[in-house]
Enzyme design. Structure first.
Site: not given
Length: 962
Positions: A881, A838, A846, A855
């Site tokens: 993620e 992760d 973000n 992204d």
């Protein structure tokens, strides 16, 4: 006369049923406060309400806030269309599940089915709004009076004018009552009559009103509270006759709560009147609103935030409540129903909620009590820190035995009368036995004991004496008169034994490495420690209560299920099971999570169904029955938000189906269980019907994400449950449909097939018509067309099993590979390791940069992973993620090393080309297939290891070994 009025009021208001219910004194409630630092838009809490769906709503001068137990969601003018001001003055739930919101500039809105329905504005500030039984909308307006708006009308009709109206209420007979600056008005058939002092009312403004469950009218005025008794208003209590009352509440016991202008809150019950003000925990003495929620917590709106009184699992007694000491070392349940509490500065007796301090000092200083014991006749014996053994005689401490007359040490940590009525004394310098003839026997670590530091004593059913020391356990056999040491296995690393619990099959020992179980039949020992999920190493006392064991520790009180602990210790594959436990601390009402040990008893079960624990800040008590009652309260489950490819979507009305466009790649659901008592402990399960019809455990995680779902109809369901309880039937379901691309539709496929058939048939006819050479040419073309179709089908298959962003295999491909190959690896007895990775704090990336940057980070991390996975090693994007890895022919240790290399590669990677100041780290959870019978369990263990990595600080690799 006043006493007679008070008695009559209590007999009428507080019914027999209410009297039978248990209530806590105000001092025993657990207090919590929320303000602007907690997420509220303003500290003045004008109104509080709870809607049928379970949400708590808070109206302030700077907007409306909705509370789900963990966070506030703010609604202002931008969300509430056409509301002229963010100042919210009044909140009123409707009988059909809606919520009426009234604003400072006359704005009125109805929130229902997740939608805002703006009503016509009133002409002035709305202090209160409610719907009567005949659907009329009644408005209490500042300076303008009382108006009503007939059902299905937009016209406000005046009833009382040129006064300030504060609250309107309807009684069981349909009479409307209005609290105004002129006093109390009674409205019958839309005609208002002012109630005068002749009726027993004070000549003062009336601020608030309440209709009790018995149908009685209670008013709060500038000069006291009054209750309508027949045709006359009477004071419910002399102390309330002149207070300025701003808000009223009747709770589930039938008790009345009175919020005041400047003196906090009063509660009136059959037990009398109690006051809670800023000196005792309230954030402010000015009370603006009161509410009791469905979990029976009391919410108080003040001008300094929201304050909650909750019946917490634990309550505590300390010096403020009369104990001699806050530092309590021992607590004893007496057969007469009393409790004896020993601390650093004396001994106390607690009975009927009253503390009696036991007399007795040494050279003018109070005794420091370490241990307690009740003899069969009810006599109390006391072990002290520096004065040996004492006895309580006529509520006074009298010296009995100390170092001067034969005791090995004056530091006495444990006492025991055995079945032969001999007194055993455990001290810091060995064990002393006082025989029935008064003679003394001394046992020391030079001969009989592994350590002279005695911590615990207990007798089993065979009259053997179990002795816990600072270096293990020894058992004295009364038949052979010999000591037998109990050797702890070296692997346990246990040394100190602080307490015992002995049942028919086992002796349970609280040690410095966990809970040790000794089997009487064969001497086999097992231990419940950190390796099996226990949150602490050191345990002090074991208290059995019904089907649970309650364990005291330095970090709080731990509750475990007796049967589940035995199953876990008996299981040959212990690593495949998880210990279910509850850890209670300051957040559950304890003044201190540090429970004390090293003396006995430091915890005890009492005859009234409570359990008591000695702590560093008083003695704490819990009533397990109250915990069970809390978990039986209906628990609403809510889907709070739903986003598609990162974009929020409007949730459909219950039963409706949301239609999503083709090409959807990521669906995210955020949900909540609306419990305000234990929101952080709730467990969740989700199910995506149409994709996987099985419930998936989410534990405490309140989000679920799905990627690359194929076109079709789906139903997302979520449910919640309290800890250690069965799942309630509280499923929340969202129906949606992902539309197909035109080439995915059946009609398009049929057209293509038809055209294909026509072409083949035409080619066939043409082949018959032409020469053989032309026939060969056409045959070749058919072959080429077939190959083209196969390539197209392969492309579709590739798209279905690969992530569009990173071009890695997706979750479906990974699950398919694992399902197809796991059994083969197990059959060949070949190791297989997997890992889940992760990206740490990805939400911050973000939020701090953008989803586009997020992204790019995912793509860059994917490139690193692809570059360093070799041979048969596989990497896939799990979703969001998260990435997954397959390491064939590897055990956990080898896979952990590879993951550590990958972690360092990502940590050392320079991401400044993507965004200035951006750094990225990742966390891994690793497990292997040893002792795992199915791949779902393998995934679950890797997922647990990932959560462990997160909980331990992220940017690390954690594993769960077999």
């Amino acid at each position: 006369m006043n006493r007679l009025v008070i008695l009559c009021f209590l007999l009428v208001i507080f019914t027999v049923n209410a009297q039978q219910q248990t209530r806590l004194p105000l001092r025993d409630y657990f207090f919590e406060t929320w303000n602007t630092r907690s997420g509220l838009p303003h500290n003045s809490i004008n109104s509080l309400a709870q809607t049928q769906d379970g949400y708590l709503w808070v109206g302030t001068w700077e907007g409306l806030a909705r509370f789900n137990g963990q966070e506030f969601k703010l609604f202002t003018r931008s969300e509430i269309t056409d509301l002229p001001d963010s100042g919210v003055r009044a909140l009123t739930p409707t009988s059909d599940g809606g919520l009426l919101i009234a604003g400072a500039r006359g704005g009125i809105s109805l929130y229902q089915h997740r939608q805002w329905d703006t009503q016509p504005n009133a002409q002035a500030m709305v202090n209160h709004v409610f719907k009567s039984k005949n659907e009329d909308l009644w408005l209490a307006l500042e300076n303008d009076g009382v108006f009503y708006r007939p059902a299905k009308s937009t016209q406000d009709i005046p009833i009382i004018q040129n006064v300030s109206a504060y609250r309107i209420i309807e009684d069981k007979q349909g009479t409307i009552w209005a609290a105004t600056s002129d006093g109390l008005y009674k409205i019958v058939n839309y005609t208002a009559t002012l109630m005068t002092p002749h009726h027993g009312l004070p000549d003062a403004p009336v601020y608030t009103l309440l209709i009790t469950r018995e149908g009685r009218l209670v008013i709060g005025s500038e000069r006291g509270a009054r209750v309508l008794n027949g045709n006359v208003f009477e004071s419910p209590h002399p102390q309330l006759s002149a207070e300025s009352i701003s808000s009223l509440l009747e709770d589930n016991h039938g008790d009345l709560w009175f919020g005041t202008i400047n003196k906090g809150v009063f509660r009136l019950s059959v037990d009398g009147i109690e006051q809670l003000d800023a000196k005792n925990g309230l954030p402010a003495n000015r009370i603006l609103s009161l509410l009791q929620d469905r979990e029976n917590s009391i919410w108080v709106g003040t001008n300094a935030g929201v304050f909650r009184l909750r019946e917490a699992p634990f309550s505590s007694w300390g010096k403020k409540r009369g104990l001699s000491s806050d530092y309590v070392r021992t607590v004893l349940s007496h057969s007469d129903g009393s409790l004896w509490i020993g601390g650093s500065t004396g001994l106390d007796r607690l009975q009927n909620n009253k503390i009696t301090q036991i007399k007795g000092t040494k050279q003018g200083s109070p005794y420091s009590v370490l241990s307690l014991l009740e003899q069969s006749q009810g006599d109390i014996w006391v072990g002290t820190y520096t004065s040996g053994v004492l006895k309580v005689v006529n509520n006074e401490l009298v010296p009995y035995l100390n170092r001067d007359n034969g005791l090995g040490s004056n530091e006495v940590r444990s006492l025991l009368f055995d079945s032969k009525n001999r007194l055993w004394i455990g001290s810091a310098m060995g064990l002393t036995r006082v025989n029935t003839d008064g003679s003394l026997d001394q046992f020391t670590n030079e001969k009989e004991l592994p350590s002279g530091f005695i911590l615990a004593l207990s007798e089993d059913k065979r009259a053997n004496i179990w002795i816990g020391t600072g270096n293990g356990v020894v058992v004295y056999n009364t038949q052979t008169d010999k000591f037998k040491p109990i050797q702890f296995p070296k692997a346990f690393s246990a040394k100190y034994a602080f307490g015992f619990y002995i049942d028919d099959k086992y002796t349970w020992m609280a040690t410095d490495r966990g809970l040790l179980r000794y089997q009487h039949s064969n001497g086999h020992m097992t231990i419940l420690g950190r390796e099996l999920g226990l949150p602490v190493d050191k345990l002090f006392q074991i208290v059995p209560f019904k089907d649970s064991l309650w364990l005291s520790s330095n970090r709080g009180i731990i509750e475990v299920n007796y049967k589940q602990v035995n199953q876990l210790l008996d299981s040959a594959t212990k690593g495949s099971q998880t210990l279910a436990f509850q850890l209670y601390d300051e957040g559950d009402g304890m003044l201190s999570a540090q429970a004390n040990g090293g003396s006995t008893p430091s915890a005890t079960a009492h005859s009234d169904g409570t359990i008591w624990f000695a702590t560093a800040k008083g003695v704490s008590t819990v009533k397990p029955a109250r915990l069970k009652e809390a978990t039986e309260i209906p628990l609403p489950t809510i889907v709070e938000s739903f986003s598609v490819d990162g974009k929020p979507m409007l949730l459909p009305v219950d039963g409706d189906t949301l239609v999503l466009p083709p090409g959807v790649t990521r669906l995210s659901f955020h949900y909540a269980g609306l419990s305000f008592i234990m929101p952080q402990r709730l467990n969740f399960q989700t199910k995506m019907k149409g994709f996987n019809d099985e419930w998936v455990d989410r534990f405490h995680i309140a989000t679920a994400e799905y990627t690359n779902l194929p076109a079709g109809k789906y139903s997302f369901a979520v449910r919640s449950a309290y800890p250690n309880t069965d799942w309630q039937q509280n499923d929340k379901v969202i129906h949606f449909e992902i539309q197909s691309h035109f080439w995915q539709k059946t009609s398009f496929k049929l057209v293509v097939f038809f055209i294909f058939v026509v072409v083949i048939y035409s080619a066939y006819r043409y082949r018959l018509y032409r020469y053989k050479q032309v026939e060969k040419e056409l045959t070749s073309r058919v072959v080429k067309q077939t190959q083209a179709l196969q390539e197209q089908a392969s492309a579709f298959a590739y798209q279905a099993t690969h992530d569009q962003l990173t071009d890695l295999p997706n979750r479906r491909a990974f699950d398919g590979w694992l399902a197809d190959n796991f059994t083969d690896f197990k059959a060949r007895n070949t190791p297989l390791a997997i890992a889940i990775m992760d990206i740490d704090h990805f939400k911050r990336i973000n939020d701090g940069w953008s989803h586009l940057i997020g992204d790019q980070v995912i793509c860059e991390v994917a490139n690193i992973l692809k570059a360093h996975c070799e041979g048969e090693q596989e990497v896939a994007r799990w979703g969001g993620e998260e990435f997954t890895f397959v390491f064939p022919d590897m055990h956990t240790v080898q896979a952990q090393q590879l993951c550590e290399q990958l972690r360092k590669e990502v940590e050392n990677k320079d991401f400044s080309s993507i965004a200035q100041g951006l750094s990225v780290t990742v966390s891994f959870g690793v497990s292997d297939s040893d002792n795992v019978d199915d791949y779902d369990r393998l995934l679950s263990r890797a997922d647990q290891a990932l959560y462990k990595a997160k909980n331990n600080g992220r940017n690390r690799v954690e594993c769960i070994a077999s």
